[in-house]
Enzyme design. Structure first.
Site, PDB file in Angstrom:
ATOM      1  N   SER A 113       0.852  -1.139  -0.273  1.00  0.00           N
ATOM      2  CA  SER A 113      -0.045  -0.070  -0.035  1.00  0.00           C
ATOM      3  C   SER A 113       1.029   1.272  -0.164  1.00  0.00           C
ATOM      4  O   SER A 113       1.392   1.540  -0.985  1.00  0.00           O
ATOM      5  CB  SER A 113      -0.905   0.097   1.254  1.00  0.00           C
ATOM      6  N   HIS A 114       0.638   1.870   1.192  1.00  0.00           N
ATOM      7  CA  HIS A 114       1.333   3.347   1.004  1.00  0.00           C
ATOM      8  C   HIS A 114       2.816   3.275   1.648  1.00  0.00           C
ATOM      9  O   HIS A 114       3.380   4.615   1.721  1.00  0.00           O
ATOM     10  CB  HIS A 114       0.720   4.302   2.174  1.00  0.00           C
ATOM     11  N   ASP A 274      -2.768   6.226  -3.393  1.00  0.00           N
ATOM     12  CA  ASP A 274      -1.649   5.466  -2.761  1.00  0.00           C
ATOM     13  C   ASP A 274      -0.960   4.524  -3.695  1.00  0.00           C
ATOM     14  O   ASP A 274      -1.305   4.191  -4.683  1.00  0.00           O
ATOM     15  CB  ASP A 274      -1.832   4.935  -1.369  1.00  0.00           C
ATOM     16  N   ASP A 276      -1.203   1.304  -3.755  1.00  0.00           N
ATOM     17  CA  ASP A 276      -2.245   0.182  -4.425  1.00  0.00           C
ATOM     18  C   ASP A 276      -3.622   0.938  -4.848  1.00  0.00           C
ATOM     19  O   ASP A 276      -4.603   0.082  -5.090  1.00  0.00           O
ATOM     20  CB  ASP A 276      -2.369  -0.882  -3.346  1.00  0.00           C
ATOM     21  N   ASP A 278      -6.110   2.390  -3.295  1.00  0.00           N
ATOM     22  CA  ASP A 278      -7.476   2.435  -2.530  1.00  0.00           C
ATOM     23  C   ASP A 278      -7.657   3.411  -1.616  1.00  0.00           C
ATOM     24  O   ASP A 278      -8.800   3.673  -0.952  1.00  0.00           O
ATOM     25  CB  ASP A 278      -7.451   1.073  -1.806  1.00  0.00           C
ATOM     26  N   ARG A 279      -6.457   4.498  -1.644  1.00  0.00           N
ATOM     27  CA  ARG A 279      -6.630   5.811  -0.685  1.00  0.00           C
ATOM     28  C   ARG A 279      -6.817   6.954  -1.727  1.00  0.00           C
ATOM     29  O   ARG A 279      -6.462   6.805  -2.868  1.00  0.00           O
ATOM     30  CB  ARG A 279      -5.381   5.918   0.036  1.00  0.00           C
ATOM     31  N   LYS A 373     -11.537  -0.353  -0.175  1.00  0.00           N
ATOM     32  CA  LYS A 373     -11.690   1.237  -0.147  1.00  0.00           C
ATOM     33  C   LYS A 373     -11.221   1.440  -1.765  1.00  0.00           C
ATOM     34  O   LYS A 373     -10.555   0.839  -2.290  1.00  0.00           O
ATOM     35  CB  LYS A 373     -10.822   2.161   0.751  1.00  0.00           C
TER      36      LYS A 373
HETATM   37  C1  VG1 Z   1      -3.479   1.604   8.200  1.00  0.00           C
HETATM   38  C2  VG1 Z   1      -4.580   2.731   8.474  1.00  0.00           C
HETATM   39  C3  VG1 Z   1      -6.054   2.130   8.156  1.00  0.00           C
HETATM   40  C4  VG1 Z   1      -5.998   1.114   6.767  1.00  0.00           C
HETATM   41  C5  VG1 Z   1      -4.876   0.381   6.850  1.00  0.00           C
HETATM   42  C6  VG1 Z   1      -4.567  -0.244   5.552  1.00  0.00           C
HETATM   43  O1  VG1 Z   1      -3.518   0.566   9.406  1.00  0.00           O
HETATM   44  O2  VG1 Z   1      -4.667   3.390   9.768  1.00  0.00           O
HETATM   45  O3  VG1 Z   1      -7.108   2.771   8.192  1.00  0.00           O
HETATM   46  O4  VG1 Z   1      -7.257   0.462   6.890  1.00  0.00           O
HETATM   47  O5  VG1 Z   1      -3.522   1.230   6.925  1.00  0.00           O
HETATM   48  O6  VG1 Z   1      -4.528   0.667   4.451  1.00  0.00           O
HETATM   49  P1  VG1 Z   1      -2.514   0.784  10.468  1.00  0.00           P
HETATM   50  O7  VG1 Z   1      -2.648  -0.490  11.311  1.00  0.00           O
HETATM   51  O8  VG1 Z   1      -1.155   1.127  10.239  1.00  0.00           O
HETATM   52  O9  VG1 Z   1      -3.277   1.829  11.462  1.00  0.00           O
HETATM   53  V1  VG1 Z   1      -3.779   0.517   2.984  1.00  0.00           V
HETATM   54  O10 VG1 Z   1      -4.114   1.694   1.861  1.00  0.00           O
HETATM   55  O11 VG1 Z   1      -2.639  -0.341   3.228  1.00  0.00           O
HETATM   56  O12 VG1 Z   1      -4.435  -1.006   2.176  1.00  0.00           O
HETATM   57 CO    CO Z   2      -3.586   1.326   0.207  1.00  0.00          CO
END
Ligand code: VG1
Ligand code: CO
Length: 540
Positions: A113-114, A274, A276, A278-279, A373
């Site tokens: 992801s990010h 982001d 992948d 989804d953000r 998302k």
């Molecule tokens: C973070 C965010 C959470 C989100 C998750 C995956 O998790 O706070 O809201 O769903 O990332 O997002 P954490 O446990 O680090 O707070 V992504 O865009 O990775 O799929």
């Molecule tokens: Co993501």
């Protein structure tokens, strides 16, 4: 021919908030990815024969290699068909859509992801189930249990397939279909939004794809189908290391976009996504919208889009997300749900028809069109609203606050904290929850203090220890939890919120409005004392 390879368990393959995330070097250990993928396949052993599996990722370093491994292992596991995005690319929401559209048993989404990418950065594997959403905790717990016992993984003994040419090939009797990663998803978006109205509105826009997976999707949808000017999409080519940046759409990592949107002559609308896809980050000309506010504003105006013209069934938000969306739900006369962090908790609500729109403070918003998302979905809903109302983002925000009041909100992240210190902080906090009620800190009085626990209204499953909530009289809050997506040390997240009713001070500086809550947070949790940090690393 199927190869059976003896292996021994790794002890650290517990999926976090969103799948298994580790450093690339960890995933490069012999059998590391194989053990995890085989554990997933073992958990779905009874359903997998002849089934369809979707595979794709965000294009980061190691994406192609792990896809080839997963294809060989899927063939050995008896899947009937693998559907894989061309070039190994599938955004998380597009993968979710493809799983649903193809009636697949599930999907492997390769992403961190990010988190940054590259040989020294992060990689991840997530398993999604047949509704298109992340595997629920019952499944991730079973996968983790399997990783601790696994002794063999299986793979069809064949060469790599060509991931760059659309079409179908056979791998050990299983069909591998390489598909356009964008087309189905873009078609779905056309069914949800007024593309004609957006096209006719003459809006200007800047979209930062952050050299991540959304580039091809945004270019097709925004520039080709909606007619935004060439160059509207910046950093539109997915790169294995995201150009050396964090593909995290916030005011720190998408600073260039922020500066564009705050400058003289800014376009009407700015957005970013982001790693992948989804953000979403939403910035109007001269106006940043917090993700929590964006959720509330989208929910309040969703009926303006064809996909939601019939109204919403309910609104769901994760617990740390501000309560702005709850006020919209109350006004619309629909239920509001509060879930633990992570999209996996929304799936049941969406499947049961209890909620239509969901969101998280971490820049995640989505609806029942998929079970993840969806960054571009949020961007398109915003564009639809701007086009139909003729208003700009700043006006939408001001009108919203004048009607509902404003939830001033910020998240403070303390990254790379020593895990022992972070655990001690949380343990100490949990230990004193019972004594906090009624305590006064400066002008604030604690009305409620607890460790958030959730019971799923659809299946009755429970999840405890989901974050410590300190709620003050008047509705202001601070929430503490540890991240479940990091790959080194601990990240402490402190979520701060203050409600200002309609008629109050609605256009003040967030830092000023939250100052006493920030001070109270340190007083209650001893952030500096435990972590040695006087300031957060990232404020979003
Ligand atoms: C973070 C965010 C959470 C989100 C998750 C995956 O998790 O706070 O809201 O769903 O990332 O997002 P954490 O446990 O680090 O707070 V992504 O865009 O990775 O799929
Ligand atoms: Co993501």
């Amino acid at each position: 021919m199927i190869r059976a390879v003896q292996t021994t368990p790794f002890t650290d393959q517990k999926p976090g908030t969103s799948g298994l995330r580790k450093k690339v070097r960890v995933f490069q250990q012999p059998s590391y990815a194989e053990n995890f993928i085989q554990s997933v396949f073992d958990v779905i052993e009874r359903e997998r024969a002849g089934a369809t599996l979707v595979i794709g990722g965000d294009g980061r370093f190691l994406n192609r290699e792990v896809i080839q491994i997963a294809i060989r292992m899927a063939a050995a596991a008896g899947f009937g068909r693998v559907v894989v995005g061309q070039g190994g690319i599938l955004s998380t929401p597009a993968a979710s859509h493809l799983i649903r559209k193809r009636g697949a048993l599930g999907g492997l989404i390769l992403s961190a992801s990010h988190n940054p990418g590259g040989p020294d950065e992060d990689f991840g594997i997530k398993y999604n189930v047949s509704n298109g959403g992340p595997a629920p905790e019952s499944v991730t717990d079973a996968i983790y249990a399997r990783t601790k016992a696994i002794d063999t993984w299986y793979a069809e003994d064949t060469a790599d397939i060509d991931l760059d040419t659309p079409g179908a090939v056979s791998v050990g009797g299983m069909t591998v279909e390489v598909v356009d990663p964008v087309a189905d998803y873009a078609d779905l978006m056309e069914t949800l939004f007024h593309f004609d109205a957006i096209r006719a509105a003459g809006l200007t826009m800047a979209f930062d794809a952050m050299s991540a997976v959304t580039g091809p999707y945004a270019t097709e949808i925004l520039e080709r189908r909606l007619g935004f000017a060439p160059g509207t999409v910046r950093n539109g080519t997915p790169l294995p290391d995201f150009g050396g940046h964090h593909p995290d759409p916030n005011l720190v990592h998408a600073r260039d976009l922020y500066e564009t949107m705050m400058a003289e002559g800014a376009p009407d609308f700015g957005a970013a996504s982001d790693g992948d896809g989804d953000r979403n980050l939403i910035i109007g000309r001269g106006r940043f919208v917090t993700p929590s506010d964006s959720l509330a504003m989208l929910a309040a105006n969703a009926h303006l889009a064809p996909g939601y013209a019939g109204g919403l069934k309910g609104i769901a938000r994760s617990m740390p997300t501000s309560a702005a969306a709850d006020r919209v739900a109350a006004e619309l006369g629909i239920p509001a749900y509060e879930t633990p962090t992570g999209w996996k908790f929304f799936g049941n609500l969406l499947d049961a028809g209890l909620a239509t729109i969901c969101g998280e403070e971490s820049a995640g918003t989505g609806s029942d069109h998929v079970r993840e998302k969806d960054g571009l979905w949020a961007v398109l809903l915003w564009l639809n609203i701007l086009a139909v109302t003729g208003k700009r983002v700043d006006q939408i925000a001001r009108d919203h606050w004048a009607r509902f009041g404003r939830n001033y909100y910020a998240r403070h992240d303390y990254e790379g904290v020593d895990s022992t210190a972070a655990d001690a902080l949380m343990q100490e906090l949990r230990g004193k929850l019972a004594t906090l009620r009624g305590k006064r800190i400066g002008t604030l009085t604690i009305a409620q203090a607890d460790d958030f626990a959730y019971t799923d209204p659809a299946d009755g499953s429970t999840s405890a220890n989901q974050g410590v909530r300190i709620i003050f009289e008047g509705g202001s809050r601070v929430v503490f939890r540890l991240s479940g997506t990091g790959t080194s040390g601990a990240t402490l997240r402190v979520y701060l919120e203050r409600y200002e009713p309609a008629g109050g001070d609605l256009d003040a500086d967030t830092g000023v409005m939250l100052a006493d809550i920030i001070a109270a947070a340190d007083d209650i949790a001893g952030i500096q004392r435990h972590t040695g940090r006087g300031e957060p690393d990232v404020v979003t």
